[in-house]
Design a protein around this motif. Sequence first.
Motif, PDB file in Angstrom:
ATOM      1  N   LEU A 333       0.821  -1.217   0.000  1.00 48.88           N
ATOM      2  CA  LEU A 333       0.000   0.000   0.000  1.00 48.88           C
ATOM      3  C   LEU A 333       0.856   1.268   0.000  1.00 48.88           C
ATOM      4  O   LEU A 333       0.692   2.150  -0.842  1.00 48.88           O
ATOM      5  CB  LEU A 333      -0.917  -0.029   1.238  1.00 48.88           C
ATOM      6  N   MET A 334       1.770   1.373   0.959  1.00 47.65           N
ATOM      7  CA  MET A 334       2.564   2.601   1.063  1.00 47.65           C
ATOM      8  C   MET A 334       3.682   2.620   0.020  1.00 47.65           C
ATOM      9  O   MET A 334       3.914   3.633  -0.630  1.00 47.65           O
ATOM     10  CB  MET A 334       3.183   2.726   2.462  1.00 47.65           C
ATOM     11  N   ASP A 354       9.981  -6.787  -3.634  1.00 49.32           N
ATOM     12  CA  ASP A 354       9.073  -7.362  -2.623  1.00 49.32           C
ATOM     13  C   ASP A 354       9.406  -8.840  -2.522  1.00 49.32           C
ATOM     14  O   ASP A 354      10.376  -9.319  -3.139  1.00 49.32           O
ATOM     15  CB  ASP A 354       7.602  -7.109  -3.020  1.00 49.32           C
ATOM     16  N   ARG A 359       3.786  -9.690  -6.293  1.00 54.87           N
ATOM     17  CA  ARG A 359       3.645  -8.427  -5.545  1.00 54.87           C
ATOM     18  C   ARG A 359       4.429  -7.299  -6.213  1.00 54.87           C
ATOM     19  O   ARG A 359       3.976  -6.153  -6.245  1.00 54.87           O
ATOM     20  CB  ARG A 359       4.141  -8.604  -4.107  1.00 54.87           C
ATOM     21  N   ALA A 410       9.217   0.139   3.149  1.00 56.04           N
ATOM     22  CA  ALA A 410       7.843   0.185   3.660  1.00 56.04           C
ATOM     23  C   ALA A 410       7.351  -1.253   3.703  1.00 56.04           C
ATOM     24  O   ALA A 410       6.376  -1.625   3.055  1.00 56.04           O
ATOM     25  CB  ALA A 410       6.965   1.058   2.780  1.00 56.04           C
ATOM     26  N   VAL A 411       8.101  -2.097   4.439  1.00 55.70           N
ATOM     27  CA  VAL A 411       7.683  -3.492   4.614  1.00 55.70           C
ATOM     28  C   VAL A 411       6.832  -3.579   5.881  1.00 55.70           C
ATOM     29  O   VAL A 411       6.517  -2.559   6.498  1.00 55.70           O
ATOM     30  CB  VAL A 411       8.906  -4.443   4.684  1.00 55.70           C
ATOM     31  N   GLU A 413       5.222  -3.725   9.476  1.00 56.17           N
ATOM     32  CA  GLU A 413       5.591  -2.964  10.677  1.00 56.17           C
ATOM     33  C   GLU A 413       6.045  -3.932  11.765  1.00 56.17           C
ATOM     34  O   GLU A 413       5.296  -4.248  12.709  1.00 56.17           O
ATOM     35  CB  GLU A 413       4.388  -2.117  11.118  1.00 56.17           C
ATOM     36  N   LYS A 418      12.192  -5.537   9.678  1.00 54.49           N
ATOM     37  CA  LYS A 418      12.889  -4.346   9.168  1.00 54.49           C
ATOM     38  C   LYS A 418      14.397  -4.463   9.400  1.00 54.49           C
ATOM     39  O   LYS A 418      15.198  -4.106   8.530  1.00 54.49           O
ATOM     40  CB  LYS A 418      12.311  -3.079   9.809  1.00 54.49           C
ATOM     41  N   ASN A 438       9.933   4.037   6.543  1.00 53.21           N
ATOM     42  CA  ASN A 438       8.608   4.657   6.636  1.00 53.21           C
ATOM     43  C   ASN A 438       7.847   4.128   7.855  1.00 53.21           C
ATOM     44  O   ASN A 438       6.625   4.194   7.914  1.00 53.21           O
ATOM     45  CB  ASN A 438       7.834   4.357   5.341  1.00 53.21           C
ATOM     46  N   SER A 440       5.777   3.598  11.134  1.00 51.93           N
ATOM     47  CA  SER A 440       4.795   4.477  11.758  1.00 51.93           C
ATOM     48  C   SER A 440       5.066   4.651  13.239  1.00 51.93           C
ATOM     49  O   SER A 440       4.579   5.588  13.850  1.00 51.93           O
ATOM     50  CB  SER A 440       3.391   3.896  11.657  1.00 51.93           C
ATOM     51  N   PHE A 462       5.711   9.044   6.066  1.00 55.71           N
ATOM     52  CA  PHE A 462       4.651   9.637   5.231  1.00 55.71           C
ATOM     53  C   PHE A 462       3.283   9.265   5.776  1.00 55.71           C
ATOM     54  O   PHE A 462       3.151   8.343   6.571  1.00 55.71           O
ATOM     55  CB  PHE A 462       4.737   9.083   3.806  1.00 55.71           C
TER      56      PHE A 462
HETATM   57  N1  LIG Z   1      -0.824   1.995   5.899  1.00 48.48           N
HETATM   58  C1  LIG Z   1      -0.613   3.205   6.347  1.00 48.48           C
HETATM   59  O1  LIG Z   1      -1.521   4.029   6.458  1.00 48.48           O
HETATM   60  C2  LIG Z   1       0.782   3.634   6.711  1.00 48.48           C
HETATM   61  C3  LIG Z   1       1.078   4.989   6.866  1.00 48.48           C
HETATM   62  C4  LIG Z   1       2.374   5.373   7.180  1.00 48.48           C
HETATM   63  C5  LIG Z   1       3.346   4.414   7.347  1.00 48.48           C
HETATM   64  N2  LIG Z   1       3.038   3.090   7.197  1.00 48.48           N
HETATM   65  C6  LIG Z   1       4.105   2.112   7.392  1.00 48.48           C
HETATM   66  O2  LIG Z   1       4.534   1.661   6.121  1.00 48.48           O
HETATM   67  C7  LIG Z   1       4.971   0.311   6.211  1.00 48.48           C
HETATM   68  C8  LIG Z   1       4.228  -0.543   5.205  1.00 48.48           C
HETATM   69  O3  LIG Z   1       2.844  -0.469   5.462  1.00 48.48           O
HETATM   70  P1  LIG Z   1       1.768  -0.859   4.350  1.00 48.48           P
HETATM   71  O4  LIG Z   1       0.474  -0.421   4.886  1.00 48.48           O
HETATM   72  O5  LIG Z   1       2.220  -0.398   3.033  1.00 48.48           O
HETATM   73  O6  LIG Z   1       1.847  -2.449   4.410  1.00 48.48           O
HETATM   74  P2  LIG Z   1       1.530  -3.535   3.261  1.00 48.48           P
HETATM   75  O7  LIG Z   1       1.245  -4.787   3.973  1.00 48.48           O
HETATM   76  O8  LIG Z   1       0.546  -3.009   2.289  1.00 48.48           O
HETATM   77  O9  LIG Z   1       2.897  -3.682   2.492  1.00 48.48           O
HETATM   78  C9  LIG Z   1       4.045  -4.306   3.012  1.00 48.48           C
HETATM   79  C10 LIG Z   1       4.752  -4.981   1.873  1.00 48.48           C
HETATM   80  O10 LIG Z   1       6.067  -5.327   2.308  1.00 48.48           O
HETATM   81  C11 LIG Z   1       6.376  -6.574   1.729  1.00 48.48           C
HETATM   82  N3  LIG Z   1       7.479  -7.192   2.465  1.00 48.48           N
HETATM   83  C12 LIG Z   1       7.453  -7.742   3.691  1.00 48.48           C
HETATM   84  N4  LIG Z   1       8.687  -8.200   4.013  1.00 48.48           N
HETATM   85  C13 LIG Z   1       9.506  -7.905   2.992  1.00 48.48           C
HETATM   86  C14 LIG Z   1      10.880  -8.119   2.724  1.00 48.48           C
HETATM   87  N5  LIG Z   1      11.665  -8.731   3.596  1.00 48.48           N
HETATM   88  N6  LIG Z   1      11.385  -7.674   1.563  1.00 48.48           N
HETATM   89  C15 LIG Z   1      10.609  -7.058   0.666  1.00 48.48           C
HETATM   90  N7  LIG Z   1       9.287  -6.842   0.855  1.00 48.48           N
HETATM   91  C16 LIG Z   1       8.747  -7.263   2.007  1.00 48.48           C
HETATM   92  C17 LIG Z   1       5.086  -7.348   1.792  1.00 48.48           C
HETATM   93  O11 LIG Z   1       5.079  -8.433   0.908  1.00 48.48           O
HETATM   94  C18 LIG Z   1       4.075  -6.263   1.420  1.00 48.48           C
HETATM   95  O12 LIG Z   1       3.846  -6.200   0.028  1.00 48.48           O
HETATM   96  C19 LIG Z   1       4.788  -0.104   7.656  1.00 48.48           C
HETATM   97  O13 LIG Z   1       5.983   0.123   8.360  1.00 48.48           O
HETATM   98  C20 LIG Z   1       3.724   0.864   8.135  1.00 48.48           C
HETATM   99  O14 LIG Z   1       3.772   1.060   9.522  1.00 48.48           O
HETATM  100  C21 LIG Z   1       1.788   2.684   6.871  1.00 48.48           C
END
Ligand SMILES: NC(=O)c1ccc[n+]([C@@H]2O[C@H](COP(=O)([O-])OP(=O)(O)OC[C@H]3O[C@@H](n4cnc5c(N)ncnc54)[C@H](O)[C@@H]3O)[C@@H](O)[C@H]2O)c1
Length: 688
Positions: A333-334, A354, A359, A410-411, A413, A418, A438, A440, A462
């Motif tokens: 998503l992010m 990813d 993905r 942005a993997v 949380e 991480k 990124n 949170s 963000f």
């Molecule tokens: N969703 C929000 O509103 C928001 C806002 C700000 C920050 N964030 C932060 O952004 C980060 C991602 O959140 P999201 O909502 O996009 O999550 P998400 O689940 O949509 O995306 C995470 C992605 O990371 C991938 N991933 C996991 N481990 C990995 C690795 N070792 N190598 C490569 N890819 C890997 C997953 O397959 C997935 O596609 C988190 O840290 C979250 O806290 C989220």
Amino acid sequence: MSLESPNEVVTKALLRLVDVPGLDRPAALITLDNGFDHRKPNTFGPTGLAGLDAAITDALAAEPAFVAVTGKPYIFSVGADLTGLPLIADRDQALEIGRLGHRVFARLRDSAVPTFAFVNGAAMGGGLELALHCHYRTLSAGAAALALPEVFLGLVPGWGGTQLLPNLIGIAGAAQVVIQNPLMQNKMLKPKQAAELGIADALFEPADFLERSLEWAAGVVRGEVEVTRPEVDREMWDGVLYFARKLLDEKLHGAVPSAYRALDLLALAKDANFGTGTAAEDEALADLIFSPELRSGLYSFDLVQRRAKRPAGAPDKALARPVTKVGVVGAGLMASQLALLFVRRLQVPVVLTDLDQARVDKGVAYVHAEIDKLVGKGRLAEGTAAKLRGLVSGSVDKGVFADADFVIEAVFEDLAVKKQVWAELEKIVPAEAVLATNTSSLSVTAMAADLEHPERVVGFHFFNPVAVLPLLEIVRGERTDEATLATAFAVGKELRKSCVLVADAPAFVVNRLLTRFLGEIFAAVDAGTPPEVADTALDPLGLPMRPLALLQLVGPAVAYHVGGTLHAAFPDRFGVSENLRLIAESGQPLLVDDQVNPEVAKLLAVGDTPLTAEQVRQRALDALAEEARLMLDEGVVAEPQDIDLCMILGAGWPFHLGGITPYLDRTGTSERVTGRRFLPPGIATLPA
Ligand SMILES: NC(=O)c1ccc[n+]([C@@H]2O[C@H](COP(=O)([O-])OP(=O)(O)OC[C@H]3O[C@@H](n4cnc5c(N)ncnc54)[C@H](O)[C@@H]3O)[C@@H](O)[C@H]2O)c1
């Protein structure tokens, strides 16, 4: 009476007589120009208005074929000079500033010689009102925007706007421009929209705008050009305003007095009696100039205009390293939104990775689809779009990051995930690459702890949706060095985000305050308060979203997760709500048609000590005051203004409340809860 303001940057009204083919007398062209480039736009203060008055006198004395007013390059005028407002001492002076604008602008409306506004660039507030006083308007298709944003700041368009606009384009269009656009959508009109609404009589390309406008005006004067205007339907007047008022009540619950004043003025305009209408505008301005909402609006405006552009604590930009290739870890998503933002603003190669190819493909496809949408909306040229598409790629092989100098992750949380990502990447990326997270809520310092070069890790937080929310919290870990921080700020600026430097404390600023706030709402529900009572308890503030809608947007599971991090750090203040856990685990939508989903309601465990709405509101505000004070004492940010900026730009805290800390001061909450104010009295009243 002297209205002079020591801060006024005087916009001069420069008169010249120009010969126009086909006319036997010259035209008098008045150009508004404050002597600076477009970054300091033309405004009207008392001295500027007096100068315009004199220029009109001189213009008419020359017995021209017509009088036209235009602006300096890119800017017509952006309206009243706001720096003078806080210096207005009493009601008489406040009335006079309204009357002065009316008196000078009316000379263009009452003139026996035809008058024209050649709106060559941005026209806002009083600038647009000046144009409305002219008999005819031409508009450049290259003008940045047209708007009457006054109610957003806590004022009304009080130099004729509420009376002239509805009588020119009809009440529906006027209500949209005066109320809906500024308050609910934060929108300005593009030239084409303004022309369609009937604000301009003719639209010309910027290249030869002045020549075409002069020719067109000559045609009008000779009676060769016919000007058609929309028919103003007075039958629908009351109905439109009834619905506009209803919408205001529903969305803002009476919280923005200026919007209600504007509605009353629009109602008065139905009779097209300008004497009565303008006198009522003067009274409204005089009332609002001393209102806390205007003081708040000016404070917010100043934060967003100035502090956001020069972030407190940002290091010397000379230390920043160039960024020529960006790596994005994750394609969720992010991450996919980040890839789009980076490629669009930096125009350098951006590569996504990813866990699996599907993905990665989905992430790249998202970026391509969004680029297509921008082309469709006319916000990106096809040539640029093709270039951007070519710059985005994806791979499951992290080896593609070997030449990336800025990598953002942005993997999931999860600290362990991480840490593992960075450990793996450190072996691949160049020695000087900046590693941005990124996260949170997790600790940037902890994430970097086991790396060989922890000094190049920085938080880059963000907000979702990335394209909409302008805030970027830049987190300095304990070991983050100045060059890394400087690069982060330089990149943030190129991404056109407003950057705020924050310390590496759990959940930083916005999420910590929002979680504390939602925690109080859920504590009330857990205690037995009906969810709809808790959810509507803060309605009188006019927040952009109710708590449960906010929770739905963030996602209950994400909120629960962030709550857990904060609970671990500060167990006394961040409880774990049983009901929030139930909601997060149910996976069901929380709201259906803005109401609590009955399926979810059935799951809730309800206590037997319900609170009233007022009690919920007070507890929520008390909690915010306590938390903001602790954040300042802990040094999470340097000053209360940074908390305000974060909440305005990252959480949509409304302008009319003027930042969260002045609001808590004004309502006495901060003194009651923490024993002191955040800001000295008066600071939230001066735009300085
Ligand atoms: N969703 C929000 O509103 C928001 C806002 C700000 C920050 N964030 C932060 O952004 C980060 C991602 O959140 P999201 O909502 O996009 O999550 P998400 O689940 O949509 O995306 C995470 C992605 O990371 C991938 N991933 C996991 N481990 C990995 C690795 N070792 N190598 C490569 N890819 C890997 C997953 O397959 C997935 O596609 C988190 O840290 C979250 O806290 C989220």
